[in-house]
Scaffold this motif. Structure first.
Motif, short mmCIF file in Angstrom:
data_model
loop_
_atom_site.label_atom_id
_atom_site.label_comp_id
_atom_site.label_asym_id
_atom_site.label_seq_id
_atom_site.Cartn_x
_atom_site.Cartn_y
_atom_site.Cartn_z
N GLU A 115 0.84 -1.20 0.00
CA GLU A 115 0.00 0.00 0.00
C GLU A 115 0.88 1.26 0.00
N ALA A 116 1.95 1.23 0.79
CA ALA A 116 2.84 2.40 0.84
C ALA A 116 3.45 2.65 -0.54
N GLU A 117 3.79 1.56 -1.22
CA GLU A 117 4.39 1.70 -2.56
C GLU A 117 3.36 2.27 -3.53
N ASP A 118 2.13 1.76 -3.43
CA ASP A 118 1.06 2.27 -4.31
C ASP A 118 0.82 3.76 -4.08
N TRP A 119 1.04 4.22 -2.86
CA TRP A 119 0.84 5.64 -2.54
C TRP A 119 2.10 6.47 -2.80
N GLY A 120 3.09 5.85 -3.45
CA GLY A 120 4.23 6.62 -3.96
C GLY A 120 5.37 6.84 -2.98
N ILE A 121 5.51 5.94 -1.99
CA ILE A 121 6.56 6.18 -0.98
C ILE A 121 7.96 6.31 -1.60
N LEU A 122 8.18 5.58 -2.72
CA LEU A 122 9.53 5.63 -3.31
C LEU A 122 9.82 6.98 -3.98
N ASP A 123 8.80 7.79 -4.16
CA ASP A 123 9.04 9.14 -4.72
C ASP A 123 9.48 10.14 -3.66
N CYS A 124 9.42 9.73 -2.39
CA CYS A 124 9.82 10.65 -1.31
C CYS A 124 11.31 10.95 -1.44
N VAL A 125 11.67 12.23 -1.43
CA VAL A 125 13.09 12.61 -1.54
C VAL A 125 13.71 12.83 -0.16
N GLU A 126 12.96 12.49 0.89
CA GLU A 126 13.43 12.58 2.28
C GLU A 126 13.88 14.00 2.64
#
Ligand code: SF4
Ligand code: SF4
Length: 438
Positions: A394-405
């Motif tokens: 679910e986190a991946e579907d909500w774009g967590i990997l786009d977070c630039v921290e």
């Protein structure tokens, strides 16, 4: 003049006045340097030396063998004391070459400079940059030769030079722009040739007007231009910078290559010039040493491998109440627990403060501030919840990997929820699950 920007983001207090007027000062090399073989994004370099070997300044001591790797070079001349796993400011221990400095700075003789760098072909420029171990100096430490190699089906039209330095307190890029503008622009021109870009844009925040005017002047009558950007965090994050300057959106999971762009930081552009023109490997860099607890805040040029302790001492030491030491900027930097770790290629700053009064975490009040300030259009509160409950799909579907921290969400959260901690944890977990199933 229209000042460009991106949506959302934050504007934390800058505190740049502590060092902005301090010219870059060359720090004398330490008696001992510790040079990790992993200082970049990708796989570690393979050691080329062993205990007891004599090495020269600029000699390659680790070979970056794979595409996503970078070679490392000695930052002093002297004797190798050990090749062993040591603490690294990034967190985990890394195989590290420790060298006793003989104080001679005897230069490795096989440096091959270039009389006319602009006559080189793109692959020759990339090879020299790779040989010199150049990586992105904005903090990400991505191997620069890879960034200068766009895929054939993704032609580049614009090279962006990132002069934002949007993190509070940091000013070493600003000083570099004021003190070495010609080297930066010549390195940018080599990067333009290597990528096949048609033009160069230098993006500079409006709190660095002097640097902007200097570059505007130097770029007159050239195919390049300097563009003024709003002082806002994280203006210097690649995707935001590209949007601010050209209104192009890098697709989710994509790279600047996908929108015909390559971005290089000002320090990297100078390192490209040094590597190609003089054959100089990346063995030193500019950093800002600042914060309330540093007695003499400074901008310095220091050798890679210099212990943090020596850097702090060179800046007058830290006051007694110093309790927090961070490598990098205050928003994205990495907290340190030891002074016995070395400066690495990605060290843009070293900051120290007294301990803040501890404030406890409160439940989310659904105020939506974290959403309003996220420059990537994410829902940080939801991402953190998914990670807490191991809902990684679910986190991946909500774009967590786009977070630039970037930390903008956490900075604005009134409940003091460590959102970046949860998001970083989730990203690492997803990436390791992907590796396991590959
Ligand atoms: S979710 Fe990531 S990109 Fe968005 S504000 Fe938080 S740290 Fe920055
Ligand atoms: S800013 Fe904090 S309190 Fe507000 S919605 Fe986001 S996580 Fe919840």
């Amino acid at each position: 003049m229209k000042i460009k920007s991106f949506p959302h983001g934050v504007h934390p207090p800058e505190f740049k006045e502590l060092t902005a007027e301090k010219p870059l000062e060359q720090m004398p090399p330490s008696e001992k340097v510790m040079i990790p073989l992993l200082q970049h994004f990708g796989s570690p370099a393979q050691p080329l030396v062993q205990k007891g070997d004599e090495v020269l300044l600029g000699q390659k001591i680790g070979e970056g063998k794979s595409l996503f790797s970078a070679s490392v070079h000695s930052s002093v001349s002297g004797k190798v004391l050990s090749v062993e796993s040591l603490n690294h400011p990034g967190g985990s221990p890394v195989l590290t070459v420790t060298i006793a400095n003989d104080g001679q700075d005897s230069v490795f003789p096989e440096r091959r400079g270039e009389k006319n760098p602009f006559s080189l072909r793109p692959e020759e420029i990339r090879q020299k940059v790779k040989e010199a171990g150049v990586v992105g100096l904005g903090g990400a430490a991505f191997p620069t030769s890879v960034k200068l190699s766009p895929p054939k089906d993704k032609p580049i039209d614009t090279l962006i030079i990132n002069g934002c330095e949007c993190e509070p307190l940091l000013t070493s890029d600003y000083r570099l722009m004021l003190e070495a503008p010609d080297d930066i622009l010549k390195g940018a021109e080599l990067a333009r040739i290597a990528t096949g870009a048609e033009r160069i844009i230098v993006g500079i925040e409006e709190n660095k007007k002097e640097a902007f005017e200097l570059f505007q002047d130097k770029l007159q009558n050239s195919p390049g231009e300097a563009v003024l950007l709003k002082t806002k965090y994280p203006q210097g994050a690649e995707k935001n910078l590209i949007y601010s300057l050209l209104r192009r959106k890098v697709p989710r999971g994509g790279l600047p290559f996908d929108v015909k762009i390559v971005v290089q930081n000002v320090g990297t552009a100078k390192a490209i010039w040094d590597a190609v023109k003089d054959g100089k490997p990346l063995y030193e860099r500019a950093i800002t040493v600042s914060g309330q607890s540093i007695k003499e805040p400074k901008n310095i040029i220091t050798r890679i491998g210099t212990p943090f302790r020596d850097v702090i001492n060179f800046c007058g030491g830290a006051s007694d109440e110093a309790n927090i030491l961070v490598m990098g900027g205050p928003m994205m930097g990495i907290a340190q627990w030891s002074l016995d770790v070395p400066v690495v290629k990605g060290t843009s700053g070293m900051l120290a403060w007294p301990a803040p009064s501890l404030s406890r975490e409160y439940p989310c009040i659904r105020c939506s501030r974290c959403l309003e300030h996220c420059p990537m259009g994410l829902v940080p509160t939801q991402l953190a919840k998914y990670v807490k409950f191991d809902l990684f799909k679910e986190a991946e579907d909500w774009g967590i990997l786009d977070c630039v921290e970037c930390g903008s969400c956490q900075y604005t959260c009134p409940s003091k929820i460590p959102l970046v901690h949860w998001i970083r944890l989730g990203k690492n977990k997803i990436i390791s699950l992907r590796k396991k199933s590959a």
